[in-house]
Design a protein around this motif. Structure first.
Motif, mmCIF file in Angstrom:
data_model
loop_
_atom_site.group_PDB
_atom_site.id
_atom_site.type_symbol
_atom_site.label_atom_id
_atom_site.label_comp_id
_atom_site.label_asym_id
_atom_site.label_seq_id
_atom_site.Cartn_x
_atom_site.Cartn_y
_atom_site.Cartn_z
ATOM 1 N N ASP A 210 6.082 -4.128 -9.449
ATOM 2 C CA ASP A 210 6.335 -5.546 -9.161
ATOM 3 C C ASP A 210 5.584 -6.004 -7.916
ATOM 4 O O ASP A 210 6.133 -6.663 -7.029
ATOM 5 C CB ASP A 210 7.836 -5.824 -9.006
ATOM 6 N N SER A 211 4.298 -5.633 -7.844
ATOM 7 C CA SER A 211 3.459 -6.024 -6.710
ATOM 8 C C SER A 211 2.412 -7.021 -7.192
ATOM 9 O O SER A 211 1.404 -6.627 -7.788
ATOM 10 C CB SER A 211 2.778 -4.793 -6.096
ATOM 11 N N PRO A 212 2.638 -8.318 -6.965
ATOM 12 C CA PRO A 212 1.670 -9.320 -7.428
ATOM 13 C C PRO A 212 0.275 -9.136 -6.829
ATOM 14 O O PRO A 212 -0.724 -9.416 -7.485
ATOM 15 C CB PRO A 212 2.291 -10.650 -6.982
ATOM 16 N N THR A 213 0.205 -8.633 -5.588
ATOM 17 C CA THR A 213 -1.096 -8.458 -4.951
ATOM 18 C C THR A 213 -1.943 -7.422 -5.690
ATOM 19 O O THR A 213 -3.123 -7.656 -5.990
ATOM 20 C CB THR A 213 -0.926 -8.022 -3.484
ATOM 21 N N LEU A 214 -1.343 -6.274 -5.983
ATOM 22 C CA LEU A 214 -2.076 -5.229 -6.706
ATOM 23 C C LEU A 214 -2.453 -5.698 -8.108
ATOM 24 O O LEU A 214 -3.556 -5.419 -8.591
ATOM 25 C CB LEU A 214 -1.239 -3.950 -6.780
ATOM 26 N N ALA A 215 -1.532 -6.391 -8.766
ATOM 27 C CA ALA A 215 -1.824 -6.888 -10.107
ATOM 28 C C ALA A 215 -2.979 -7.886 -10.085
ATOM 29 O O ALA A 215 -3.844 -7.875 -10.966
ATOM 30 C CB ALA A 215 -0.574 -7.528 -10.711
ATOM 31 N N THR A 216 -3.004 -8.734 -9.064
ATOM 32 C CA THR A 216 -4.089 -9.715 -8.941
ATOM 33 C C THR A 216 -5.423 -9.019 -8.679
ATOM 34 O O THR A 216 -6.454 -9.381 -9.253
ATOM 35 C CB THR A 216 -3.789 -10.702 -7.810
ATOM 36 N N LEU A 217 -5.410 -7.999 -7.802
ATOM 37 C CA LEU A 217 -6.631 -7.237 -7.538
ATOM 38 C C LEU A 217 -7.128 -6.547 -8.810
ATOM 39 O O LEU A 217 -8.332 -6.498 -9.074
ATOM 40 C CB LEU A 217 -6.376 -6.200 -6.446
#
Length: 290
Positions: A210-217
């Motif tokens: 549930d890490s939006p930053t990693l998913a966006t990267l």
């Protein structure tokens, strides 16, 4: 276009003359024999377990056949990986190799434009790479079906996404061949390929944690280099409902297999990126000082 087709034909003859085709056939047969023998032993083991459990048989798409399903999936991943290696290694010196060994000076003296030369080289190597991967994938799926009776769902569109990834890698390698030396080109394209794979891992970790930053990267990396996203889309099409349920329950924890279909926009972008790479290669080589 006639000159480009002529160069493509010469590229095919070059692949045959350098024994690339014969080596591929021998190594592919060894790979298929080794892998399919493993699946054959797996099938025997699962049948013995079914008999010991008092079952009359196993459903090809049931939970008892999950090991075979995963074996077929990993087999297709190996086909994708071998196709990626083939795309880069066979094309890495498409233009730069001829420049470095002095052949290019005699070729461009002929009545053929540099843009046609680049287009023809890309077409020739793409035919070799795509045909190789298509035959290897079909042979693997046919072997799995002959041994186990299991055939993944939607094999044709799944194989089509793999072939698009191969086409894209071939185009990017040809572009790099007009910009860098052969060694630098090979390293650069492999780094790009690794960036796409890293994007898939980051996206999987971001989804699971549930890490939006990693998913966006991860999504950004897949846009820059969509080869891994194409494989994940292919793997989604190869999974029957029972495997999709497992993938969704794991919330994308497995970075090798996709749990969601690939967006159509990303498929179109991958095709457009291949076309842009070939166009850029034609433009760059036309203006390069030899």
């Amino acid at each position: 276009m006639h000159n480009a087709l002529l160069i493509a034909e010469l590229s095919l003859r070059e692949a045959i003359r350098k024994r690339l085709v014969s080596v591929l056939i021998v190594l592919s047969l060894l790979f298929l024999g080794f892998y399919l023998y493993g699946i054959y032993r797996l099938e025997l083991n699962l049948n013995e377990r079914a008999v010991d459990a008092g079952l009359d048989g196993r459903s090809a798409t049931g939970l008892s056949n999950v090991p075979v399903m995963y074996a077929a999936m990993f087999g297709m991943y190996l086909v994708y990986f071998l196709g990626a290696l083939m795309s880069v290694l066979s094309t890495v010196g498409a233009v730069s190799g001829d420049i470095e060994n002095g052949v290019m000076q005699s070729v461009i003296a002929r009545p053929i434009s540099r843009a046609q030369l680049v287009l023809g080289r890309w077409m020739g190597f793409t035919v070799v790479n795509v045909v190789y991967v298509a035959l290897l994938g079909l042979a693997l799926l046919a072997g799995v079906y002959a041994i186990t009776g299991y055939l993944p769902p939607s094999p044709a569109p799944a194989l089509g996404l793999i072939l698009l990834a191969v086409t894209l890698l071939t185009a990017l390698t040809v572009l790099g061949s007009t910009l860098f030396t052969t060694l630098a080109n090979g390293i650069g394209v492999f780094v790009l390929y690794g960036a796409g794979f890293t994007g898939g891992i980051l996206n999987a970790i971001g989804t699971f944690a549930d890490s939006p930053t990693l998913a966006t990267l991860g999504r950004a990396a897949n846009i820059v280099m969509p080869t891994n996203a194409l494989w994940l889309g292919s793997s989604y099409l190869l999974q029957p409902p029972v495997l999709l349920e497992i993938s969704k329950a794991a919330r994308g924890a497995n970075p090798f297999f996709g749990s969601d279909p690939i967006p159509v926009a990303l498929v179109l972008w991958a095709a457009a990126l291949a076309a842009l790479a070939v166009s850029a290669a034609m433009w760059r080589f036309s203006r390069r000082d030899l």
